[in-house]
Design a protein around this motif. Structure first.
Motif, PDB file in Angstrom:
ATOM      1  N   SER A  66      33.515  38.414  54.338  1.00  0.00           N
ATOM      2  CA  SER A  66      33.462  37.132  53.469  1.00  0.00           C
ATOM      3  C   SER A  66      32.472  37.352  53.173  1.00  0.00           C
ATOM      4  O   SER A  66      31.364  37.785  53.210  1.00  0.00           O
ATOM      5  N   GLY A  68      30.281  36.353  48.645  1.00  0.00           N
ATOM      6  CA  GLY A  68      30.104  35.491  47.719  1.00  0.00           C
ATOM      7  C   GLY A  68      29.527  33.921  48.055  1.00  0.00           C
ATOM      8  O   GLY A  68      29.450  32.675  47.413  1.00  0.00           O
ATOM      9  N   VAL A  99      35.076  40.967  50.463  1.00  0.00           N
ATOM     10  CA  VAL A  99      36.290  39.682  49.733  1.00  0.00           C
ATOM     11  C   VAL A  99      35.931  38.487  50.272  1.00  0.00           C
ATOM     12  O   VAL A  99      34.920  37.652  50.368  1.00  0.00           O
ATOM     13  N   ALA A 100      35.844  38.273  48.890  1.00  0.00           N
ATOM     14  CA  ALA A 100      35.643  36.707  47.962  1.00  0.00           C
ATOM     15  C   ALA A 100      36.794  35.941  48.748  1.00  0.00           C
ATOM     16  O   ALA A 100      38.112  36.332  47.880  1.00  0.00           O
ATOM     17  N   SER A 102      37.522  33.576  47.884  1.00  0.00           N
ATOM     18  CA  SER A 102      38.799  32.607  46.793  1.00  0.00           C
ATOM     19  C   SER A 102      39.085  33.456  45.773  1.00  0.00           C
ATOM     20  O   SER A 102      39.701  32.772  44.799  1.00  0.00           O
ATOM     21  N   SER A 103      39.243  34.845  45.771  1.00  0.00           N
ATOM     22  CA  SER A 103      40.260  35.052  45.248  1.00  0.00           C
ATOM     23  C   SER A 103      41.916  35.629  45.839  1.00  0.00           C
ATOM     24  O   SER A 103      42.414  35.921  45.105  1.00  0.00           O
ATOM     25  N   LEU A 104      41.762  35.010  47.290  1.00  0.00           N
ATOM     26  CA  LEU A 104      42.390  35.515  47.878  1.00  0.00           C
ATOM     27  C   LEU A 104      43.361  34.052  47.954  1.00  0.00           C
ATOM     28  O   LEU A 104      43.124  33.020  47.876  1.00  0.00           O
ATOM     29  N   THR A 105      44.764  34.051  47.854  1.00  0.00           N
ATOM     30  CA  THR A 105      45.958  33.069  48.107  1.00  0.00           C
ATOM     31  C   THR A 105      46.348  33.261  49.676  1.00  0.00           C
ATOM     32  O   THR A 105      46.633  32.126  49.786  1.00  0.00           O
ATOM     33  N   GLU A 127      39.197  27.754  51.009  1.00  0.00           N
ATOM     34  CA  GLU A 127      38.817  28.474  51.614  1.00  0.00           C
ATOM     35  C   GLU A 127      39.008  28.391  52.834  1.00  0.00           C
ATOM     36  O   GLU A 127      39.313  29.399  54.188  1.00  0.00           O
TER      37      GLU A 127
END
Length: 204
Positions: A66, A68, A99-100, A102-105, A127
């Motif tokens: 993780s 960000g 990976v952030a 917040s960019s994932l669903t 998140e």
């Protein structure tokens, strides 16, 4: 010119630069991808096997790290960085990706482990929900906490029945000339670390 042996081992060989008791390996595979690995103080055949597996891997498991939220950088090799942690995971044939969240669903099923390392900033509710959903599907989670930095790790761990306390155990640093007081509010008499404690103690 300056050569960083961690990121440019091929230049070491080109210019005849050596690094004491450290072996550097490289492999170029189809498509031109270049993989590198290093071994400091190689002492066993098992260590060599892990390096060869890393270089020749075809089915590496994915570790999401993780980013960000002020987490230590995967590319930083200083004391607060996580580069050596990343290299240790890669040595076990794991592919590490920052990976952030917040960019994932959704955290994909091929992710073997999610690592959350001492975030300084709070996660959003979405998140936290993403993390909980991943665990509910059988995912694996590694949480690292830094005392008094943030309450986020405690919030993430609570739904899983893990209570992250505020207790701190300090190890004295030699030659600093500082007196450090360690106060332990609650401790286990069964733990080899805290069984001798009866109150807050001063360490010099």
């Amino acid at each position: 010119s300056m050569i960083d042996p961690e990121v440019d081992p091929l230049s070491l060989e080109k210019f005849g630069v050596t690094q004491q008791e450290t072996l550097h390996f490289s492999l170029t595979i189809a498509g031109g991808e270049q993989r590198v690995a290093r071994a400091a103080h190689l002492k066993s055949e098992d260590q060599l096997n892990l390096i060869l597996k890393k270089l020749t891997r075809t089915d590496a498991r994915v570790v999401l790290y993780s980013t960000g939220h002020g987490e230590p950088s995967l590319e930083d090799k200083l004391e607060k960085g996580a580069l050596f942690f990343k290299e240790a995971l890669e040595g076990e044939n794991l592919e590490v990706k920052g990976v952030a969240l917040s960019s994932l669903t959704k955290i994909e099923p091929d992710v073997s482990i999610l690592v959350i390392n001492a975030p300084r900033d709070n996660f959003t509710e979405s998140e936290r929900r993403l993390v909980a959903e991943y665990i509910s599907r059988g995912g694996n989670l590694i949480l690292f906490n830094e005392p008094r930095l943030s309450q986020e790790i405690a919030l993430l761990a609570k739904p899983f029945g893990i209570d992250v306390g505020e207790d701190i155990i300090l190890e004295p640093s030699p030659n600093t000339g500082l007196s450090i007081e360690a106060r332990v509010l609650e401790f286990s008499k069964d733990s080899p670390i805290t069984r001798i404690f009866s109150r807050g103690i001063s360490l010099t």
